[in-house]
Design a protein around this motif. Structure first.
Motif, PDB file in Angstrom:
ATOM      1  N   ARG A   1       6.204   4.758  24.610  1.00 13.04           N
ATOM      2  CA  ARG A   1       5.353   5.437  25.036  1.00 13.04           C
ATOM      3  C   ARG A   1       4.051   4.902  25.429  1.00 13.04           C
ATOM      4  O   ARG A   1       3.307   4.647  26.349  1.00 13.04           O
ATOM      5  CB  ARG A   1       5.460   7.058  24.025  1.00 13.04           C
ATOM      6  CG  ARG A   1       6.136   7.964  24.013  1.00 13.04           C
ATOM      7  CD  ARG A   1       5.461   9.336  23.531  1.00 13.04           C
ATOM      8  NE  ARG A   1       6.642  10.356  23.679  1.00 13.04           N
ATOM      9  CZ  ARG A   1       7.417  10.093  22.832  1.00 13.04           C
ATOM     10  NH1 ARG A   1       7.057  10.422  21.721  1.00 13.04           N
ATOM     11  NH2 ARG A   1       7.867  11.775  22.916  1.00 13.04           N
ATOM     12  N   GLU A   2       3.747   4.171  24.434  1.00 12.68           N
ATOM     13  CA  GLU A   2       3.211   2.952  24.513  1.00 12.68           C
ATOM     14  C   GLU A   2       2.432   2.017  25.367  1.00 12.68           C
ATOM     15  O   GLU A   2       1.358   2.257  26.265  1.00 12.68           O
ATOM     16  CB  GLU A   2       2.478   2.285  23.190  1.00 12.68           C
ATOM     17  CG  GLU A   2       2.008   3.077  21.783  1.00 12.68           C
ATOM     18  CD  GLU A   2       1.932   2.395  20.568  1.00 12.68           C
ATOM     19  OE1 GLU A   2       1.507   0.715  21.141  1.00 12.68           O
ATOM     20  OE2 GLU A   2       2.475   2.755  19.470  1.00 12.68           O
ATOM     21  N   GLU A   3       3.429   1.525  25.665  1.00  6.36           N
ATOM     22  CA  GLU A   3       3.634   0.490  26.592  1.00  6.36           C
ATOM     23  C   GLU A   3       3.908   0.623  28.314  1.00  6.36           C
ATOM     24  O   GLU A   3       4.147   0.625  28.944  1.00  6.36           O
ATOM     25  CB  GLU A   3       4.101  -0.613  25.819  1.00  6.36           C
ATOM     26  CG  GLU A   3       3.225  -0.960  25.241  1.00  6.36           C
ATOM     27  CD  GLU A   3       4.127  -2.881  24.702  1.00  6.36           C
ATOM     28  OE1 GLU A   3       4.597  -3.046  25.416  1.00  6.36           O
ATOM     29  OE2 GLU A   3       3.488  -3.130  24.010  1.00  6.36           O
ATOM     30  N   ASP A   4       4.758   1.836  28.341  1.00  7.35           N
ATOM     31  CA  ASP A   4       4.860   2.729  29.452  1.00  7.35           C
ATOM     32  C   ASP A   4       6.450   1.807  30.162  1.00  7.35           C
ATOM     33  O   ASP A   4       6.008   1.577  31.151  1.00  7.35           O
ATOM     34  CB  ASP A   4       4.133   2.579  30.463  1.00  7.35           C
ATOM     35  CG  ASP A   4       4.001   3.860  31.442  1.00  7.35           C
ATOM     36  OD1 ASP A   4       4.920   4.777  31.323  1.00  7.35           O
ATOM     37  OD2 ASP A   4       4.140   3.595  32.748  1.00  7.35           O
ATOM     38  N   ALA A   5       6.996   1.867  29.008  1.00  7.75           N
ATOM     39  CA  ALA A   5       8.090   0.884  28.995  1.00  7.75           C
ATOM     40  C   ALA A   5       9.405   1.733  29.420  1.00  7.75           C
ATOM     41  O   ALA A   5       9.473   2.996  28.733  1.00  7.75           O
ATOM     42  CB  ALA A   5       9.015   0.201  28.432  1.00  7.75           C
ATOM     43  N   ALA A   6       9.901   1.432  30.504  1.00  9.29           N
ATOM     44  CA  ALA A   6      10.917   2.660  30.946  1.00  9.29           C
ATOM     45  C   ALA A   6      12.351   2.439  29.916  1.00  9.29           C
ATOM     46  O   ALA A   6      13.448   3.493  29.602  1.00  9.29           O
ATOM     47  CB  ALA A   6      11.692   2.638  31.853  1.00  9.29           C
ATOM     48  N   ILE A   7      13.073   1.360  29.377  1.00 10.13           N
ATOM     49  CA  ILE A   7      14.242   0.954  28.874  1.00 10.13           C
ATOM     50  C   ILE A   7      13.215   0.229  27.334  1.00 10.13           C
ATOM     51  O   ILE A   7      12.697  -0.965  27.453  1.00 10.13           O
ATOM     52  CB  ILE A   7      14.748   0.435  29.739  1.00 10.13           C
ATOM     53  CG1 ILE A   7      15.253   1.032  31.168  1.00 10.13           C
ATOM     54  CG2 ILE A   7      16.177  -0.101  28.791  1.00 10.13           C
ATOM     55  CD1 ILE A   7      15.061  -0.059  32.165  1.00 10.13           C
TER      56      ILE A   7
END
Lengths: 241, 121
Positions: free
Chosen positions: A124-130
């Motif tokens: 959520r924080e780093e907008d990572a998808a995986i």
């Protein structure tokens, strides 16, 4: 999307004070883990609302125990393999309204719930998808020397074939955002899915992270763990289309 | 001598076939053609046994029976590879079928639960 009322909430009303994560769906492939599965599910349900167990034809009543513990149980008609169960679980979770993240989690209790939570938070924080869990980013996890050698070889093969640079392969703890989960279509029914899923997620080109997790090698999970010879099966499964 | 090279090439080709190609209608046609050619060749060498030995000599093998043996081994190997690939395909289809069944059942249960929540009877 977030905070939408869920289609079903397993009908339990625990943990009054704490807010449970409603956008995260935990997917557990389940095959004959009757002695530990209830504890795993209860631990997860304290922090997330949705736990999906895909019962892969268990013969020891694991499915009933999982259901009683509050998980949504999807049943395979007979045993198909862990990869097949994972794909079924992902397929189920990604069509649920309000689902944001899918967490893959092992049934044998080797993963820690806090790690899963932290990985969702990181996504959520780093907008990572995986977010891939890795037991080799720090030295908390202590696999045996031989197991480590095999795992490291698996990492090498995975990185070679997927073009990603990961420090761990075949770690069952992963966080997959729903857009990335739509790209997952596992054809490897058995253990080779662990490499296949990295390959398919890598192809999406979506941003990924690794997160240091601790894998709890208990007597139980050690006894259940992959035999080293099985890594040959994995290689053959991967090479033959 | 050069039959050895041919034999090695055929075996390597079989390995590549095992790893690479996916079955399609073209392969099926080729397989059927090969089966018919094999049967025809069988009839010919049964009627004219000397022919087999002459063919074997032509490629540097002493006896016709040896040539037959080598060809039979390669044919057997190709058959095993084909059957293996077919079984992988079948098991994938089987998995998909079972998965659809599991998901359909789950959707149905969810729908029923949803309706029951809306109007408790």
């Amino acid at each position: 999307m977030a905070g939408m009322p869920s289609a079903h909430s397993s009908g339990d009303s625990r943990a009054p004070g704490t807010e449970r994560d409603g956008g995260t769906w935990v997917v557990i492939p389940l095959f004959n883990e009757s002695s530990v599965i209830a504890g795993v599910i209860e631990g997860l349900l304290e922090v997330v609302e949705h736990v999906v167990c895909v019962d892969d034809g268990s013969t020891d009543g694991s499915a009933e125990i999982a259901e009683a513990a509050g998980a949504r149980v999807v049943r395979h008609p007979y045993n198909l393999g862990q990869g097949a169960a994972l794909q079924t679980g992902i397929g189920y979770a990604r069509e649920q309204p309000g689902a944001e993240f899918i967490v893959t989690f092992d049934a044998d209790g080797q993963h820690r719930v806090v790690d899963a939570l932290a990985m969702v938070a990181l996504a959520r924080e780093e907008d990572a998808a995986i977010v891939f869990g890795s037991r080799f980013l720090d030295d908390r996890t202590r696999p045996g020397l031989l197991k480590k050698a095999v795992l490291k070889t698996a990492v090498w093969v995975t990185n070679l074939t997927t073009g990603l640079t990961l420090t761990d392969a075949h770690n069952g703890l992963r966080v997959i955002r729903i857009d990335a989960a739509r790209a997952v279509n596992l054809k490897q029914d058995r253990m080779a899915h662990a490499t296949e899923i990295v390959l398919q997620l890598g192809r999406t080109g979506l941003p990924y992270r690794e997160f240091p997790v601790e894998v709890l090698y208990t007597e139980y999970s050690r006894a259940k763990g992959q035999s080293l010879l099985n890594s040959i099966n994995i290689l053959v499964d991967l090479v033959i289309n | 001598m050069w039959f050895q090279i041919l034999l090695v090439l055929v075996l390597v080709g079989t390995a590549v076939y095992l790893v690479r190609s996916t079955p399609n209608a073209k392969h099926l046609a080729i397989r059927r053609l090969v089966v018919f050619l094999g049967l025809a060749a069988g009839v010919v060498v049964v009627l004219a046994p000397g022919l087999l030995t002459r063919m074997a000599n032509a490629v540097g093998i002493g006896r016709g029976a040896d040539l037959l043996f080598y060809v039979a081994i390669v044919a057997g190997l190709v058959y095993v590879v084909n059957e293996y690939k077919r079984s992988v395909q079948l098991s994938r289809a089987n998995t998909q079928l079972a998965r659809e069944l599991a998901l359909a059942e789950a959707r149905l249960q969810d729908r029923i639960a949803e309706l029951e929540r809306k109007e408790p009877s």
